[in-house]
Design an enzyme around this catalytic site. Structure first.
Site, PDB file in Angstrom:
ATOM      1  N   THR A 119       0.829  -1.216   0.000  1.00  0.00           N
ATOM      2  CA  THR A 119       0.000   0.000   0.000  1.00  0.00           C
ATOM      3  C   THR A 119       0.861   1.262   0.000  1.00  0.00           C
ATOM      4  OG1 THR A 119      -0.228  -0.195   2.406  1.00  0.00           O
ATOM      5  CG2 THR A 119      -2.029  -1.069   1.056  1.00  0.00           C
ATOM      6  N   ASN A 120       1.985   1.239   0.713  1.00  0.00           N
ATOM      7  CA  ASN A 120       2.873   2.406   0.679  1.00  0.00           C
ATOM      8  C   ASN A 120       3.558   2.537  -0.684  1.00  0.00           C
ATOM      9  OD1 ASN A 120       2.772   3.940   3.153  1.00  0.00           O
ATOM     10  ND2 ASN A 120       3.578   2.139   4.193  1.00  0.00           N
ATOM     11  N   ILE A 175      15.331  -7.609   8.290  1.00  0.00           N
ATOM     12  CA  ILE A 175      16.272  -6.672   8.909  1.00  0.00           C
ATOM     13  C   ILE A 175      17.385  -6.319   7.924  1.00  0.00           C
ATOM     14  CG2 ILE A 175      18.043  -6.483  10.713  1.00  0.00           C
ATOM     15  CD1 ILE A 175      16.191  -8.261  12.454  1.00  0.00           C
ATOM     16  N   ASN A 205      12.626   5.160   5.629  1.00  0.00           N
ATOM     17  CA  ASN A 205      11.606   4.257   6.168  1.00  0.00           C
ATOM     18  C   ASN A 205      10.413   5.083   6.642  1.00  0.00           C
ATOM     19  OD1 ASN A 205      10.570   1.710   7.159  1.00  0.00           O
ATOM     20  ND2 ASN A 205      11.028   2.440   9.219  1.00  0.00           N
ATOM     21  N   HIS A 239       7.445   4.952   9.565  1.00  0.00           N
ATOM     22  CA  HIS A 239       7.060   4.270  10.808  1.00  0.00           C
ATOM     23  C   HIS A 239       5.723   4.832  11.280  1.00  0.00           C
ATOM     24  CE1 HIS A 239       7.603   2.031  14.519  1.00  0.00           C
ATOM     25  NE2 HIS A 239       7.172   3.106  15.158  1.00  0.00           N
TER      26      HIS A 239
END
Length: 208
Positions: free
Chosen positions: A13-14, A93, A108, A110
């Protein structure tokens, strides 16, 4: 024109928010050149293919040692001439090699206002569960650079989202995505591509 490489693991979705922003002309001086997935069946790959974006797959389990995986991911990103790497729900990671090779070039998103509800173990619904449990009145999302401290890199943009009566973690997660994540992630990427982010002492300054 800077090459934007997006790392994904799931629905994407991002990634879709980035693609939509790009199609609206909102990402200046940058183009999504490749989408790399940690899972071969991630729906994010379909989103990329539907928009004629090159795709690659790199799975942690294909490498016996984490160090080998770290090296392989670094080399893959370098082979794609990545100017900026965007983590859009990437659930593996990152190792120190890739972080050092792309210092202040990995972005990123968050789902909280860092430094609240962040760090090891804080991802997905857990972030929103903890926010509701704590009774905070405002949460939001943070776009930040990645360093070797989990959620500890320089903050680029934050956007607040009000918590409402009757919110569940699922409802809050959706609102934070719609009102914050999908807006500030493309903005942060565009600012990077326009060379409008200065980093000093683990802090950013957005240049006019």
């Amino acid at each position: 024109m800077k090459n934007i490489v997006v790392l994904v693991s799931g629905g994407g979705t991002n990634l879709q928010a980035l693609i939509d922003a790009q199609n609206r002309g909102e990402i200046k001086n940058g183009k999504i050149s490749c989408v790399i997935s940690s899972k071969p069946d991630a729906y994010a790959l379909e989103r990329a293919k539907n928009n004629n974006i090159e795709t690659e797959i790199i799975r942690r389990k294909d490498y016996a040692e984490f160090d080998d995986y770290d090296t392989a991911l670094t080399e893959l990103l370098q082979s794609k001439n990545a100017d900026v790497v965007v983590l859009a729900g990437f659930m593996t990671i990152l190792g120190s090699k890739v972080i050092r090779a792309f210092e202040n070039r990995i972005i990123n998103i968050h789902p909280s206002l860092i430094p609240s509800f962040c760090g090891e173990g804080y991802y997905g619904l857990r972030v929103h569960e903890e926010a509701l449990k704590k009774g905070v009145k405002v949460t939001g999302a943070t776009a930040h650079f990645v360093n070797e401290i989990c959620d500890g890199g320089p903050i680029i943009i934050q956007k607040a989202v009000e918590i409402q009566n009757g919110d569940t973690p699922e409802i809050l997660q959706k609102r934070v995505m719609q009102e914050a994540e999908w807006k500030i992630l493309p903005k942060a990427v565009s600012l990077f591509c326009e060379e409008k982010i200065s980093v000093k002492d683990n802090k950013t300054e957005i240049l006019d």
